[in-house]
Design a protein around this motif. Sequence first.
Motif, PDB file in Angstrom:
ATOM      1  N   GLU A 132      38.311  48.626  46.860  1.00 35.92           N
ATOM      2  CA  GLU A 132      38.575  47.683  45.768  1.00 35.92           C
ATOM      3  C   GLU A 132      39.456  46.537  46.272  1.00 35.92           C
ATOM      4  N   ILE A 142      38.465  42.463  46.677  1.00 38.45           N
ATOM      5  CA  ILE A 142      39.262  41.380  46.090  1.00 38.45           C
ATOM      6  C   ILE A 142      39.658  40.386  47.187  1.00 38.45           C
ATOM      7  N   LEU A 182      38.678  36.196  47.334  1.00 39.19           N
ATOM      8  CA  LEU A 182      39.694  35.203  46.977  1.00 39.19           C
ATOM      9  C   LEU A 182      39.485  33.804  47.559  1.00 39.19           C
ATOM     10  N   LEU A 193      37.295  31.637  45.674  1.00 38.02           N
ATOM     11  CA  LEU A 193      37.802  31.333  44.331  1.00 38.02           C
ATOM     12  C   LEU A 193      39.034  30.437  44.378  1.00 38.02           C
ATOM     13  N   PHE A 238      41.886  30.784  46.319  1.00 35.28           N
ATOM     14  CA  PHE A 238      43.178  31.338  46.716  1.00 35.28           C
ATOM     15  C   PHE A 238      43.163  31.673  48.198  1.00 35.28           C
ATOM     16  N   GLY A 290      45.459  32.414  51.893  1.00 34.62           N
ATOM     17  CA  GLY A 290      46.746  32.955  52.328  1.00 34.62           C
ATOM     18  C   GLY A 290      47.136  34.258  51.659  1.00 34.62           C
ATOM     19  N   VAL A 291      46.176  34.954  51.078  1.00 36.37           N
ATOM     20  CA  VAL A 291      46.467  36.254  50.470  1.00 36.37           C
ATOM     21  C   VAL A 291      45.888  37.341  51.361  1.00 36.37           C
ATOM     22  N   ARG A 292      46.710  38.295  51.731  1.00 38.32           N
ATOM     23  CA  ARG A 292      46.280  39.344  52.652  1.00 38.32           C
ATOM     24  C   ARG A 292      46.762  40.707  52.186  1.00 38.32           C
ATOM     25  N   ALA A 293      46.203  41.741  52.820  1.00 40.05           N
ATOM     26  CA  ALA A 293      46.660  43.116  52.625  1.00 40.05           C
ATOM     27  C   ALA A 293      46.646  43.526  51.158  1.00 40.05           C
ATOM     28  N   VAL A 294      45.536  43.213  50.465  1.00 43.83           N
ATOM     29  CA  VAL A 294      45.422  43.578  49.053  1.00 43.83           C
ATOM     30  C   VAL A 294      45.170  45.077  48.922  1.00 43.83           C
ATOM     31  N   ARG A 295      45.982  45.745  48.119  1.00 41.82           N
ATOM     32  CA  ARG A 295      45.817  47.176  47.864  1.00 41.82           C
ATOM     33  C   ARG A 295      45.807  47.392  46.353  1.00 41.82           C
ATOM     34  N   ALA A 296      44.833  48.158  45.882  1.00 40.41           N
ATOM     35  CA  ALA A 296      44.729  48.423  44.450  1.00 40.41           C
ATOM     36  C   ALA A 296      45.267  49.812  44.137  1.00 40.41           C
ATOM     37  N   GLY A 297      45.883  49.953  42.995  1.00 42.10           N
ATOM     38  CA  GLY A 297      46.414  51.249  42.585  1.00 42.10           C
ATOM     39  C   GLY A 297      46.384  51.399  41.084  1.00 42.10           C
ATOM     40  N   LEU A 354      47.549  48.425  39.187  1.00 38.98           N
ATOM     41  CA  LEU A 354      48.619  47.916  40.034  1.00 38.98           C
ATOM     42  C   LEU A 354      47.986  47.315  41.279  1.00 38.98           C
ATOM     43  N   PHE A 355      48.411  46.114  41.652  1.00 39.78           N
ATOM     44  CA  PHE A 355      47.925  45.495  42.884  1.00 39.78           C
ATOM     45  C   PHE A 355      49.117  45.074  43.720  1.00 39.78           C
ATOM     46  N   ARG A 356      48.970  45.246  45.018  1.00 40.10           N
ATOM     47  CA  ARG A 356      50.024  44.875  45.947  1.00 40.10           C
ATOM     48  C   ARG A 356      49.379  44.013  47.025  1.00 40.10           C
ATOM     49  N   PHE A 357      49.975  42.863  47.334  1.00 37.89           N
ATOM     50  CA  PHE A 357      49.420  42.044  48.408  1.00 37.89           C
ATOM     51  C   PHE A 357      50.482  41.126  48.983  1.00 37.89           C
ATOM     52  N   ASP A 358      50.121  40.494  50.110  1.00 38.94           N
ATOM     53  CA  ASP A 358      51.015  39.538  50.764  1.00 38.94           C
ATOM     54  C   ASP A 358      50.491  38.128  50.515  1.00 38.94           C
TER      55      ASP A 358
END
Lengths: 85, 85
Positions: free
Chosen positions: A19, A23, A27, A30, A32, A34-41, B43-47
């Motif tokens: 997931e 995302i 990005l 869309l 955006f 410079g967004v990295r290391a996306v983790r869903a929880g 919950l999402f976490r990213f850089d």
Amino acid sequence: MNYSVIVEVTLRPGIADPEGATIERALPALGFTGVRAVRAGKLFRFDVEAASSDEALANAQALAERLLSNPVIEDATARLEGEVQ
Amino acid sequence: MNYSVIVEVTLRPGIADPEGATIERALPALGFTGVRAVRAGKLFRFDVEAASSDEALANAQALAERLLSNPVIEDATARLEGEVQ
């Protein structure tokens, strides 16, 4: 007393996160960058009735580990948000 | 600079939450009593790469509202967790 609790369930480091990867790939198209290391929880919020805040947090942590997460692939962390009436 | 961001997506008050209701109904049979008002969310976490922490937070909040949540039924809140290398 009633205590408001938040439980965060996140995938353990190293576990594949399709997931989050989807995302992240979507990005740039869309707008955006410079967004990295996306983790869903997952996030759970509930009220616990207990005699003390320590007991509330211990109950919530046990519930989070046993019922709201899969301990093989997920970490669960409970934290107190405050007292509720 | 890279900033670590957490986005919480929760259902707005008054919106039905079948997942939370199902968890709440199941808990007494599993030995957890005194738990109420269970609400499930994401919950999402990213850089984020940005020139300042304010810019990182603004980018993350825009991303959260436009792409990670459905504004009709969900609230999205971004918060900075810290800087990353």
